[in-house]
Design a protein around this motif. Structure first.
Motif, PDB file in Angstrom:
ATOM      1  N   HIS A 187      13.995  -5.434 -10.816  1.00 30.28           N
ATOM      2  CA  HIS A 187      13.598  -5.544 -12.220  1.00 30.28           C
ATOM      3  C   HIS A 187      12.116  -5.363 -12.483  1.00 30.28           C
ATOM      4  O   HIS A 187      11.710  -5.330 -13.648  1.00 30.28           O
ATOM      5  N   GLY A 188      11.312  -5.265 -11.446  1.00 29.21           N
ATOM      6  CA  GLY A 188       9.869  -5.175 -11.624  1.00 29.21           C
ATOM      7  C   GLY A 188       9.414  -3.816 -12.127  1.00 29.21           C
ATOM      8  O   GLY A 188      10.145  -2.824 -12.049  1.00 29.21           O
ATOM      9  N   SER A 189       8.215  -3.780 -12.614  1.00 25.87           N
ATOM     10  CA  SER A 189       7.606  -2.546 -13.104  1.00 25.87           C
ATOM     11  C   SER A 189       7.437  -1.554 -11.951  1.00 25.87           C
ATOM     12  O   SER A 189       6.731  -1.847 -10.987  1.00 25.87           O
ATOM     13  N   PRO A 190       8.083  -0.387 -12.044  1.00 27.86           N
ATOM     14  CA  PRO A 190       7.958   0.605 -10.960  1.00 27.86           C
ATOM     15  C   PRO A 190       6.509   1.033 -10.716  1.00 27.86           C
ATOM     16  O   PRO A 190       6.115   1.260  -9.576  1.00 27.86           O
ATOM     17  N   GLN A 191       5.723   1.114 -11.787  1.00 24.50           N
ATOM     18  CA  GLN A 191       4.319   1.505 -11.638  1.00 24.50           C
ATOM     19  C   GLN A 191       3.541   0.458 -10.858  1.00 24.50           C
ATOM     20  O   GLN A 191       2.745   0.792  -9.974  1.00 24.50           O
ATOM     21  N   LEU A 192       3.751  -0.809 -11.181  1.00 21.45           N
ATOM     22  CA  LEU A 192       3.045  -1.883 -10.487  1.00 21.45           C
ATOM     23  C   LEU A 192       3.518  -1.992  -9.041  1.00 21.45           C
ATOM     24  O   LEU A 192       2.710  -2.183  -8.131  1.00 21.45           O
ATOM     25  N   LEU A 193       4.815  -1.842  -8.834  1.00 19.61           N
ATOM     26  CA  LEU A 193       5.337  -1.864  -7.461  1.00 19.61           C
ATOM     27  C   LEU A 193       4.711  -0.751  -6.626  1.00 19.61           C
ATOM     28  O   LEU A 193       4.328  -0.966  -5.471  1.00 19.61           O
ATOM     29  N   ALA A 194       4.575   0.436  -7.225  1.00 13.17           N
ATOM     30  CA  ALA A 194       3.966   1.568  -6.514  1.00 13.17           C
ATOM     31  C   ALA A 194       2.496   1.307  -6.228  1.00 13.17           C
ATOM     32  O   ALA A 194       1.976   1.750  -5.202  1.00 13.17           O
ATOM     33  N   GLU A 195       1.832   0.579  -7.121  1.00 15.13           N
ATOM     34  CA  GLU A 195       0.420   0.261  -6.922  1.00 15.13           C
ATOM     35  C   GLU A 195       0.224  -0.760  -5.790  1.00 15.13           C
ATOM     36  O   GLU A 195      -0.734  -0.670  -5.032  1.00 15.13           O
ATOM     37  N   ILE A 196       1.144  -1.707  -5.684  1.00 15.93           N
ATOM     38  CA  ILE A 196       1.017  -2.777  -4.688  1.00 15.93           C
ATOM     39  C   ILE A 196       1.581  -2.359  -3.329  1.00 15.93           C
ATOM     40  O   ILE A 196       0.986  -2.628  -2.289  1.00 15.93           O
ATOM     41  N   PHE A 197       2.734  -1.705  -3.361  1.00 18.52           N
ATOM     42  CA  PHE A 197       3.433  -1.334  -2.124  1.00 18.52           C
ATOM     43  C   PHE A 197       3.476   0.181  -2.010  1.00 18.52           C
ATOM     44  O   PHE A 197       3.819   0.861  -2.962  1.00 18.52           O
ATOM     45  N   ILE A 198       3.180   0.693  -0.845  1.00 15.98           N
ATOM     46  CA  ILE A 198       3.214   2.148  -0.646  1.00 15.98           C
ATOM     47  C   ILE A 198       4.641   2.657  -0.803  1.00 15.98           C
ATOM     48  O   ILE A 198       4.903   3.597  -1.530  1.00 15.98           O
ATOM     49  N   LYS A 238       9.887  -6.702   4.265  1.00 17.46           N
ATOM     50  CA  LYS A 238      10.146  -8.034   4.810  1.00 17.46           C
ATOM     51  C   LYS A 238       9.169  -9.009   4.163  1.00 17.46           C
ATOM     52  O   LYS A 238       8.137  -8.613   3.630  1.00 17.46           O
ATOM     53  N   ASN A 239       9.501 -10.300   4.215  1.00 21.53           N
ATOM     54  CA  ASN A 239       8.698 -11.312   3.538  1.00 21.53           C
ATOM     55  C   ASN A 239       7.228 -11.286   3.950  1.00 21.53           C
ATOM     56  O   ASN A 239       6.349 -11.438   3.114  1.00 21.53           O
ATOM     57  N   SER A 240       6.964 -11.096   5.232  1.00 19.48           N
ATOM     58  CA  SER A 240       5.572 -11.130   5.691  1.00 19.48           C
ATOM     59  C   SER A 240       4.766  -9.996   5.066  1.00 19.48           C
ATOM     60  O   SER A 240       3.632 -10.193   4.624  1.00 19.48           O
ATOM     61  N   ARG A 241       5.338  -8.814   5.008  1.00 25.49           N
ATOM     62  CA  ARG A 241       4.637  -7.669   4.391  1.00 25.49           C
ATOM     63  C   ARG A 241       4.520  -7.877   2.881  1.00 25.49           C
ATOM     64  O   ARG A 241       3.493  -7.555   2.288  1.00 25.49           O
ATOM     65  N   LEU A 242       5.551  -8.413   2.277  1.00 28.63           N
ATOM     66  CA  LEU A 242       5.537  -8.693   0.850  1.00 28.63           C
ATOM     67  C   LEU A 242       4.380  -9.628   0.500  1.00 28.63           C
ATOM     68  O   LEU A 242       3.576  -9.334  -0.392  1.00 28.63           O
ATOM     69  N   ILE A 243       4.280 -10.733   1.212  1.00 32.69           N
ATOM     70  CA  ILE A 243       3.227 -11.719   0.960  1.00 32.69           C
ATOM     71  C   ILE A 243       1.855 -11.110   1.226  1.00 32.69           C
ATOM     72  O   ILE A 243       0.921 -11.286   0.448  1.00 32.69           O
ATOM     73  N   SER A 244       1.743 -10.360   2.306  1.00 30.74           N
ATOM     74  CA  SER A 244       0.477  -9.725   2.664  1.00 30.74           C
ATOM     75  C   SER A 244       0.016  -8.743   1.597  1.00 30.74           C
ATOM     76  O   SER A 244      -1.141  -8.779   1.155  1.00 30.74           O
ATOM     77  N   CYS A 245       0.894  -7.867   1.155  1.00 29.19           N
ATOM     78  CA  CYS A 245       0.541  -6.879   0.131  1.00 29.19           C
ATOM     79  C   CYS A 245       0.187  -7.542  -1.198  1.00 29.19           C
ATOM     80  O   CYS A 245      -0.775  -7.150  -1.866  1.00 29.19           O
ATOM     81  N   LEU A 246       0.953  -8.550  -1.576  1.00 28.07           N
ATOM     82  CA  LEU A 246       0.670  -9.257  -2.821  1.00 28.07           C
ATOM     83  C   LEU A 246      -0.661 -10.003  -2.741  1.00 28.07           C
ATOM     84  O   LEU A 246      -1.432 -10.015  -3.711  1.00 28.07           O
ATOM     85  N   ALA A 247      -0.948 -10.604  -1.599  1.00 29.17           N
ATOM     86  CA  ALA A 247      -2.220 -11.313  -1.424  1.00 29.17           C
ATOM     87  C   ALA A 247      -3.396 -10.344  -1.532  1.00 29.17           C
ATOM     88  O   ALA A 247      -4.396 -10.638  -2.204  1.00 29.17           O
ATOM     89  N   LEU A 248      -3.276  -9.181  -0.907  1.00 28.53           N
ATOM     90  CA  LEU A 248      -4.340  -8.179  -0.999  1.00 28.53           C
ATOM     91  C   LEU A 248      -4.530  -7.699  -2.436  1.00 28.53           C
ATOM     92  O   LEU A 248      -5.659  -7.534  -2.906  1.00 28.53           O
ATOM     93  N   TYR A 249      -3.438  -7.494  -3.131  1.00 28.84           N
ATOM     94  CA  TYR A 249      -3.507  -7.034  -4.519  1.00 28.84           C
ATOM     95  C   TYR A 249      -4.172  -8.092  -5.408  1.00 28.84           C
ATOM     96  O   TYR A 249      -5.032  -7.766  -6.232  1.00 28.84           O
TER      97      TYR A 249
END
Length: 113
Positions: free
Chosen positions: A77-88, A95-106
């Motif tokens: 349900h998230g914004s595709p543009q924002l998802l593309a900006e945060i995650f390659i 996986k959770n570890s990458r999710l948390i890491s990418c969100l923390a960097l963002y």
């Protein structure tokens, strides 16, 4: 710290995860812990999950499962543009570890702007 929490919650809301999910609270805290000390990301299940479980009086497996559920909601349900900006690769849920890491960097990037 308040500004950090508000920024994290705003980004999670933009990604389609709201406060009706326990994973929202767990993920917000996980991101804050990761920002506070990046070394926590090395052993997420030993450094981050236990702290969240202790604070919310639950088990580590519940924390992991609820973060996974929040991530599933985010990628549905998230914004595709924002998802593309945060995650390659925003087509597949990380996986959770990458999710948390990418969100923390963002979030760190957003706070420094």
């Amino acid at each position: 710290m308040v500004q950090l929490q508000e920024k994290i919650k705003y980004i999670l809301f933009q990604l389609g995860v709201n406060s009706t999910y326990l994973g929202y609270y767990y993920l917000a805290l996980a991101i804050a812990i990761a920002i506070e000390e990046e070394e926590n990301l090395l052993y997420i299940s030993k450094n981050i999950y236990p702290r969240i479980a202790e604070q919310y009086h639950t088990s580590i497996s519940c924390v992991e499962r609820n973060i996974r559920t929040a991530a599933d909601v985010m990628f549905r349900h998230g914004s595709p543009q924002l998802l593309a900006e945060i995650f390659i690769d925003n087509k597949n849920r990380p996986k959770n570890s990458r999710l948390i890491s990418c969100l923390a960097l963002y979030v760190k990037k957003q706070l420094s702007e």
